[in-house]
Design an enzyme around this catalytic site. Sequence first.
Site, short mmCIF file in Angstrom:
data_model
loop_
_atom_site.label_atom_id
_atom_site.label_comp_id
_atom_site.label_asym_id
_atom_site.label_seq_id
_atom_site.Cartn_x
_atom_site.Cartn_y
_atom_site.Cartn_z
N ALA B 83 -31.14 -54.32 39.86
CA ALA B 83 -29.65 -54.69 38.83
C ALA B 83 -30.08 -54.16 37.43
O ALA B 83 -31.00 -54.33 36.94
CB ALA B 83 -29.14 -56.43 38.60
N LEU B 144 -33.68 -58.00 37.30
CA LEU B 144 -33.09 -56.49 36.58
C LEU B 144 -33.93 -55.14 37.27
O LEU B 144 -35.73 -55.15 37.28
CB LEU B 144 -33.04 -56.89 35.38
CG LEU B 144 -32.47 -57.28 34.93
CD1 LEU B 144 -32.69 -57.71 33.19
CD2 LEU B 144 -30.73 -57.27 34.98
N CYS B 145 -33.63 -54.46 37.05
CA CYS B 145 -34.33 -52.75 37.25
C CYS B 145 -35.31 -52.51 36.10
O CYS B 145 -36.57 -52.03 36.25
CB CYS B 145 -33.75 -51.89 36.90
SG CYS B 145 -34.05 -49.97 37.03
N PHE B 146 -34.75 -52.62 35.02
CA PHE B 146 -35.57 -52.22 33.70
C PHE B 146 -36.64 -53.85 33.36
O PHE B 146 -37.45 -53.68 32.84
CB PHE B 146 -35.25 -52.40 32.76
CG PHE B 146 -33.84 -50.79 32.75
CD1 PHE B 146 -34.63 -50.17 31.62
CD2 PHE B 146 -32.28 -50.92 33.33
CE1 PHE B 146 -34.14 -49.07 31.79
CE2 PHE B 146 -32.61 -49.34 33.35
CZ PHE B 146 -32.94 -48.12 32.21
N ARG B 148 -38.73 -53.89 35.95
CA ARG B 148 -39.72 -54.03 37.04
C ARG B 148 -40.06 -51.87 36.89
O ARG B 148 -40.07 -52.11 35.20
CB ARG B 148 -38.50 -53.19 38.47
CG ARG B 148 -37.82 -54.58 38.87
CD ARG B 148 -37.02 -53.78 40.36
NE ARG B 148 -36.51 -54.98 40.31
CZ ARG B 148 -35.62 -55.33 41.73
NH1 ARG B 148 -35.77 -54.20 42.64
NH2 ARG B 148 -35.07 -55.93 42.31
#
Lengths: 132, 252
Positions: B83, B144-146, B148
């Site tokens: 996300a 959250l993508c950020f 990862r």
Amino acid sequence: MQPQDLLYAKTHEWVHVETDGGSKIATIGISHFALEALTDLVFLELPEVGRQVKAGDSFGEVESVKAVSDLYSPVTGEVVEVNAALPDQLGQLTDDPYGAGWIAKIKISDEAELQNLLAYADYEKQCAEEGH
Amino acid sequence: MTASKLPLPCQLILDGPETGGWQMAVDEALLEAAADNEIAYLRFYGWSEPTLSLGYFQPYRDRERHAASRDCPLVRRQTGGGAILHDRELTYCLTVPLAHPLAADTTRLYEAVHGALVDVLAGFGCVAQINRGPVAAMSEEPFLCFQRRAPLDVLSGSAKICGSAQRRRRGAVLQHGSLLLAASSHAPQLPGLVELTNQELSPRSLAQSWQAAIAGRLQLRLEPAELGETARRRARLLVRERYGSQAWNQRR
């Protein structure tokens, strides 16, 4: 199954055709070439059993390295079986793409479409062109 | 498939802020246009309000894992990954015919666009680098993508400042991604360039430099353009049928 004995769609799905009680059943999977390009699979969505698909329709999806790719049905017909355990065992797809890594079986309704698929030698040629 | 002749024409579209549903619909319309017209499209845009986008396979209920964005509108992307809270960022979308030599596998496009960004940021005095680390196991992955770390993400120190994702279809690939300009109050745990480098870079200047660097790496011939009427009509339909609908956004 040996890759040399299979037919291939240009979109990298393989097809193995068997006769079952007068019906032609296509077992479908993803080629080793395509799986090498995808790498590190994390999700696979299979088609529903009973779904009618047309050749060229998207009938499944796979995610690897944040890339979602459509899987396309190489034949027209009804999905009669799927490899339901595969989404939880994605290693099988890469370890044995022409065996335990099969995706779905489709009861073919238009055999003439098989002529649109590529033989192994032609498919290899296409892969060589794409891989340059 | 015949390999694309390079340099490949590429329509360059500089769009303003709009809703998440509209932006995702336009990106998909440009994916279809790249396959149909056999040219590339590069678009930069913003968000009219802080919006949470879910990766294609993420369950809707997982948004409960992130309290700070709970009141933000939500849209599900066509692309993978985690996300993203889109707020103070520069977003790009690149769609390329699969016949382009760098479109054949997933990693080469990430490398080209992210490598171009690292070069551009260096020109602004910001040190960033491509992540060459391993993929984290799914069971450990944050929402959250950020938060990862994937190979080829753009990092400033240990913080991720740009990540991208793709949708690959017959005929073309869509890659879009976000460059965090500054932290959002809806995802305060994620620093942007302002917090990391003490520099407030204008989205317009960044887009201008980045587009030239992308064109250089991909051998694209940029042609400034507006979003065409065909793509606009298609995007309107996609908003109605998909990105603006609960059935799509909450489908998993």
